[in-house]
Write a protein that holds these residues in place. Structure first.
Motif, PDB file in Angstrom:
ATOM      1  N   GLU A 224     -36.619  94.739  77.706  1.00  0.00           N
ATOM      2  CA  GLU A 224     -37.087  93.406  77.325  1.00  0.00           C
ATOM      3  C   GLU A 224     -35.943  92.411  77.224  1.00  0.00           C
ATOM      4  OE1 GLU A 224     -39.734  91.246  73.800  1.00  0.00           O
ATOM      5  OE2 GLU A 224     -39.589  93.437  73.935  1.00  0.00           O
ATOM      6  N   GLN A 225     -34.837  92.773  76.579  1.00  0.00           N
ATOM      7  CA  GLN A 225     -33.682  91.885  76.469  1.00  0.00           C
ATOM      8  C   GLN A 225     -32.463  92.626  77.025  1.00  0.00           C
ATOM      9  OE1 GLN A 225     -33.263  90.500  72.423  1.00  0.00           O
ATOM     10  NE2 GLN A 225     -34.723  88.839  72.736  1.00  0.00           N
ATOM     11  N   SER A 226     -32.237  92.450  78.311  1.00  0.00           N
ATOM     12  CA  SER A 226     -31.103  93.110  78.963  1.00  0.00           C
ATOM     13  C   SER A 226     -29.865  92.236  78.872  1.00  0.00           C
ATOM     14  CB  SER A 226     -31.436  93.392  80.425  1.00  0.00           C
ATOM     15  OG  SER A 226     -31.758  92.192  81.099  1.00  0.00           O
ATOM     16  N   ASN A 227     -28.704  92.872  78.777  1.00  0.00           N
ATOM     17  CA  ASN A 227     -27.428  92.171  78.766  1.00  0.00           C
ATOM     18  C   ASN A 227     -26.586  92.719  79.903  1.00  0.00           C
ATOM     19  OD1 ASN A 227     -27.659  90.518  76.284  1.00  0.00           O
ATOM     20  ND2 ASN A 227     -27.846  92.513  75.302  1.00  0.00           N
ATOM     21  N   ASN A 255     -22.204  85.991  82.909  1.00  0.00           N
ATOM     22  CA  ASN A 255     -22.818  86.651  81.764  1.00  0.00           C
ATOM     23  C   ASN A 255     -24.317  86.332  81.771  1.00  0.00           C
ATOM     24  OD1 ASN A 255     -23.599  87.690  79.315  1.00  0.00           O
ATOM     25  ND2 ASN A 255     -22.449  86.234  78.065  1.00  0.00           N
ATOM     26  N   TYR A 256     -25.139  87.349  82.111  1.00  0.00           N
ATOM     27  CA  TYR A 256     -26.586  87.156  82.154  1.00  0.00           C
ATOM     28  C   TYR A 256     -27.241  87.430  80.802  1.00  0.00           C
ATOM     29  CZ  TYR A 256     -26.232  86.928  87.234  1.00  0.00           C
ATOM     30  OH  TYR A 256     -25.924  86.560  88.523  1.00  0.00           O
ATOM     31  N   GLY A 257     -26.441  87.746  79.798  1.00  0.00           N
ATOM     32  CA  GLY A 257     -26.978  88.034  78.477  1.00  0.00           C
ATOM     33  C   GLY A 257     -27.179  86.790  77.645  1.00  0.00           C
ATOM     34  N   THR A 258     -27.661  86.994  76.433  1.00  0.00           N
ATOM     35  CA  THR A 258     -27.956  85.882  75.515  1.00  0.00           C
ATOM     36  C   THR A 258     -26.899  85.726  74.433  1.00  0.00           C
ATOM     37  OG1 THR A 258     -29.321  87.385  74.184  1.00  0.00           O
ATOM     38  CG2 THR A 258     -30.444  86.102  75.889  1.00  0.00           C
ATOM     39  N   GLU A 259     -25.817  86.506  74.524  1.00  0.00           N
ATOM     40  CA  GLU A 259     -24.751  86.425  73.528  1.00  0.00           C
ATOM     41  C   GLU A 259     -23.404  86.234  74.217  1.00  0.00           C
ATOM     42  OE1 GLU A 259     -24.888  89.935  71.182  1.00  0.00           O
ATOM     43  OE2 GLU A 259     -26.879  89.527  70.334  1.00  0.00           O
ATOM     44  N   ILE A 260     -22.482  85.590  73.528  1.00  0.00           N
ATOM     45  CA  ILE A 260     -21.140  85.382  74.059  1.00  0.00           C
ATOM     46  C   ILE A 260     -20.419  86.724  74.195  1.00  0.00           C
ATOM     47  CG2 ILE A 260     -20.177  84.995  71.756  1.00  0.00           C
ATOM     48  CD1 ILE A 260     -18.204  83.033  73.041  1.00  0.00           C
ATOM     49  N   VAL A 261     -19.633  86.856  75.246  1.00  0.00           N
ATOM     50  CA  VAL A 261     -18.816  88.053  75.462  1.00  0.00           C
ATOM     51  C   VAL A 261     -17.357  87.647  75.288  1.00  0.00           C
ATOM     52  CG1 VAL A 261     -18.089  89.801  77.119  1.00  0.00           C
ATOM     53  CG2 VAL A 261     -20.481  89.095  77.028  1.00  0.00           C
ATOM     54  N   GLU A 283     -19.375  82.457  77.748  1.00  0.00           N
ATOM     55  CA  GLU A 283     -20.529  82.042  76.971  1.00  0.00           C
ATOM     56  C   GLU A 283     -21.800  82.693  77.522  1.00  0.00           C
ATOM     57  OE1 GLU A 283     -20.574  80.199  74.282  1.00  0.00           O
ATOM     58  OE2 GLU A 283     -18.416  79.734  74.268  1.00  0.00           O
ATOM     59  N   ALA A 284     -22.845  82.718  76.706  1.00  0.00           N
ATOM     60  CA  ALA A 284     -24.119  83.286  77.139  1.00  0.00           C
ATOM     61  C   ALA A 284     -24.675  82.507  78.326  1.00  0.00           C
ATOM     62  CB  ALA A 284     -25.117  83.267  75.979  1.00  0.00           C
ATOM     63  N   GLU A 285     -25.190  83.254  79.298  1.00  0.00           N
ATOM     64  CA  GLU A 285     -25.832  82.684  80.485  1.00  0.00           C
ATOM     65  C   GLU A 285     -24.933  81.668  81.191  1.00  0.00           C
ATOM     66  OE1 GLU A 285     -29.566  81.183  79.205  1.00  0.00           O
ATOM     67  OE2 GLU A 285     -30.408  83.154  78.799  1.00  0.00           O
ATOM     68  N   THR A 634     -33.664  88.950  84.904  1.00  0.00           N
ATOM     69  CA  THR A 634     -34.795  88.209  84.352  1.00  0.00           C
ATOM     70  C   THR A 634     -36.094  88.697  84.985  1.00  0.00           C
ATOM     71  OG1 THR A 634     -33.369  86.276  84.090  1.00  0.00           O
ATOM     72  CG2 THR A 634     -35.747  85.922  83.939  1.00  0.00           C
ATOM     73  N   THR A 635     -37.110  88.941  84.141  1.00  0.00           N
ATOM     74  CA  THR A 635     -38.374  89.487  84.628  1.00  0.00           C
ATOM     75  C   THR A 635     -39.472  88.428  84.615  1.00  0.00           C
ATOM     76  OG1 THR A 635     -39.086  90.233  82.441  1.00  0.00           O
ATOM     77  CG2 THR A 635     -37.739  91.753  83.746  1.00  0.00           C
ATOM     78  N   ARG A 636     -40.584  88.761  85.257  1.00  0.00           N
ATOM     79  CA  ARG A 636     -41.773  87.919  85.213  1.00  0.00           C
ATOM     80  C   ARG A 636     -42.864  88.664  84.457  1.00  0.00           C
ATOM     81  NH1 ARG A 636     -42.643  84.158  90.451  1.00  0.00           N
ATOM     82  NH2 ARG A 636     -44.003  83.197  88.899  1.00  0.00           N
TER      83      ARG A 636
END
Length: 698
Positions: A224-227, A255-261, A283-285, A634-636
């Motif tokens: 559901e929430q992949s990084n 960075n395809y995640g939602t958090e900073i690396v 940064e995220a995304e 990202t999924t549909r």
């Protein structure tokens, strides 16, 4: 129970009366006999008669049963509800299981989960149901047809492996429709099992909607929430001039995640050796460019392989990108002087020599040599750039030597003058789009002595690498040079004009030839036909031209992705020779070069460094990377996809109209799957054998 051919059942029932009729017609009648002492005879006779009657009764029943069963077998019985009472033609299902094998399924244990879901759907089908399997990714697809055995499909799922290709759901769905459209009877069902990646639906059109009698179930096995972190692009210099400053390789990390690396380690490897590491924050995304200085201790001239990699995450395959680069300590230029003069300043190459020997300490060193004839076949290969300056004529042998040199990756600059025999050039070097010459030299025009009229360079393609340096203001004005004489020229279809005079005639024309390229300058390189050598743009123009040609000499395509075919171009001298090709796993394949010394290699299913080896020649390297578009996980939404493929108006997806033909095919399909007639015939055969043994004992 129902019958496909019911008259045979009636015939069997009627036929069963035949043994009974024969039995009554042949029945023995009792006769009276008088004996004096009958006590023991009566006891023995009574026992035998009872046994005989029992055997004959069993024979009668067996014969009646055989005829009834034989009629039933020919009537082809089956058990099913009436097709007319089932809105979808009964309970038989025709299912297609689509298993996503793209490389995004390598994320964590997603692919193992997908295989378990596929097995679950397979085992949930009845024995009478038909099933097909599609293992799907872009450019690769394995299809097991709908009449495949269930065990074969289960084995294919168990043994399935993810590929390094991208997602393409639409192609798999279209294939499923083709399979199900060939089926007339039964429910039609598609099970799509994958991570439902958004990029797999980019090419969807309204015409891709499913037919009204096909249902689809989406089984989303994605996280559901992949990084995910991935190297999405690299800017690699095709050639590293070792003495040149500030040559950089730039790798873009997303960075395809939602958090900073933070403090992500990025490392550069060349020739299997770790060269440099750096740490970056992303940064995220968003993306960040990691730059590496390519000033490293390499050989004077060699092709090197390398890669950039980042730290491991749940999807490792996109954490590394490969490249090739050629290193050079100097640029070796050889000029064929067509007009040597005793007076140095009148020599054709006087200004050329002065310009190329003046690097100013900033550019790569140029080793300049010259001769009056084309170098031999053995020596011409050592030069990065060949210049033919105002050469009167070229022999057929020399022309073939030059063609081979350029075809194998060499570069050539042709300049003209009063010595040039244009007809000879055209005859030996050609004028067609497959020839070496980038243009047809028509005739020389202008007066270099009177100098009453002249042309200036009025049009320059500043996007071209040669002229990119001059695009900024005050970086040189080509319009100051006066051209009193030049050759009118017509470019070949494959050539490009990158500079022109104010009358529209080309000044500089470029053309690719094999692995190399050719430039033609339609005036002289000295002051005999123009005064360009005395202007400030002459020296940087020559340096940029030579540098561009030298870099082109080592250029390789850096952006091939998995599945792309690679064309290897050799020379005619190597035609018919066998070469060894090694993939990244060091698996060897032997191929034979065609009559032009070339080959096309397609087996690029895994990313990494490939090499082609032939006797007496340095290995040729090429790299294959994964397509970074797949890195976006990202999924549909399954409901959204169902609406997209099926449509929101469910009334459009009504039951199938039951025609007599469809009903008959439905019954035949059910009867064939159940196979009751086969078992009945086996029973008839067993009864016949038993009847034969029993009849011999009566």
């Amino acid at each position: 129970m129902a019958f496909l051919v019911w008259p045979f059942a009636i015939a069997g029932a009627i036929g069963a009366s035949i043994p009974l009729i024969i039995h009554f017609l042949n029945r023995e009648r009792a006769r009276r006999l008088v004996f004096s002492t009958v006590r023991f005879i009566q006891m023995s006779h009574q026992t035998n008669v009872q046994r005989h009657k029992l055997k004959r009764l069993l024979l009668l029943l067996m014969r009646i049963l055989m005829l009834i069963l034989l009629g039933f077998a020919f009537a082809r019985p089956y058990f099913a509800q009436d097709a007319a009472s089932a809105p979808e033609l009964g309970g038989v299902r025709n299912a297609v299981i689509i298993l996503d094998t793209s490389y995004s399924m390598l994320y964590g244990d997603v692919f193992d989960t997908a295989k378990q879901e596929a097995i679950k759907r397979l085992e949930g089908l009845d024995n009478a149901d038909a099933v097909a399997l599609i293992l799907s990714a872009d450019k690769v697809k394995k299809v097991l047809p709908i009449d495949s055995e269930r065990n074969h499909i289960k084995s294919a799922i168990d043994n399935a492996e993810p590929t390094y290709y991208t997602t393409d759901y639409l192609d798999a769905i279209q294939t499923s429709q083709e399979i199900l459209n060939s089926v007339v009877v039964g429910l039609k069902q598609i099970y799509l099992i994958g991570d439902l990646q958004k990029t797999g639906w980019d090419n969807f059109l309204d015409t891709d909607r499913l037919a009204s009698d096909i249902d689809i179930e989406f089984v989303n096995v994605g996280v559901e929430q992949s990084n995910n972190l991935a190297i999405t692009d690299m800017n690699v210099p095709p050639v590293v001039l070792i003495e040149q400053k500030d040559t950089e390789l730039v790798a873009r990390i997303h960075n395809y995640g939602t958090e900073i690396v933070e403090n992500l380690n990025v490392t550069l490897f060349i020739d299997d050796n770790k060269v440099e590491s750096t740490e970056i924050d992303i940064e995220a995304e968003s993306s960040f460019d990691a730059a590496f200085n390519m000033r490293i201790d390499l050989e004077s001239k060699s092709v090197h392989t390398g890669w950039v990699e980042i730290e491991s995450d749940e999807l490792e395959i996109d954490n590394r990108q490969y490249f090739t680069v050629q290193s050079m300590k100097s640029i070796r230029v050889h000029c064929v002087n067509g007009e040597q003069r005793s007076t140095e300043i009148e020599d054709e190459t006087f200004y050329l020599t002065k310009a190329l020997n003046n690097t100013g300490g900033e550019g790569a060193p140029i080793i300049f040599t010259e001769s009056t004839t084309i170098p031999s076949a053995d020596s011409i290969e050592q030069f990065d750039v060949i210049i033919i300056a105002n050469l009167v004529r070229i022999s057929s042998t020399e022309a073939e030597r030059i063609k081979d040199y350029v075809n194998q990756g060499g570069t050539l600059l042709i300049t003209v003058g009063d010595q040039v025999d244009s007809s000879g050039y055209q005859q030996l070097l050609g004028t067609t789009d497959t020839s070496l010459m980038p243009c047809t030299l028509m005739q020389a025009v202008g007066d270099p002595i009177g100098k009453d009229e002249f042309q200036v360079i009025a049009s320059v393609d500043y996007r071209h690498p040669i002229f990119a340096t001059f695009s900024n203001p005050n970086h040189g004005d080509f319009g100051k040079g006066r051209f009193y004489r030049y050759f009118q020229a017509v470019p070949t279809p494959e050539a490009a004009v990158i500079a022109s005079f104010d009358d529209g005639n080309p000044v500089l024309i470029e053309k690719m030839y094999g692995n190399g390229r050719v430039l033609c300058f339609t005036s002289s390189i000295d002051r005999e036909w123009n005064d360009l050598p005395i202007h400030g743009v002459y020296l940087p123009f020559l340096h940029e031209t030579i540098r561009y040609l030298a870099i082109a000499h080592g250029t390789d395509t850096p952006d091939n992705v998995v599945g792309d075919g690679i064309e290897y171009k050799g020379s005619k001298d190597t035609a018919g020779e066998e070469v060894a090709i090694f993939d990244p796993n060091k698996t060897e394949v032997r191929k034979t070069l065609n009559d032009q010394g070339n080959l096309f290699y397609e087996n690029t299913d895994i990313p990494g460094i490939y090499s082609i080896h032939s006797s007496g020649v340095s290995p040729h390297y090429f790299v294959i990377n994964v397509d970074s578009v797949e890195s976006d996980l990202t999924t549909r939404n399954a409901e959204e996809l169902t609406s997209m493929l099926v449509g929101s108006n469910e009334t459009e997806r009504g039951p199938v109209e039951i025609t007599p033909e469809i009903e008959q095919e439905y019954r035949e399909g059910v009867e064939k799957n159940q196979g009751i007639a086969t078992y009945i015939l086996l029973a008839v055969f067993a009864l016949a054998i038993s009847e034969m043994f029993l009849a011999n004992r009566v």
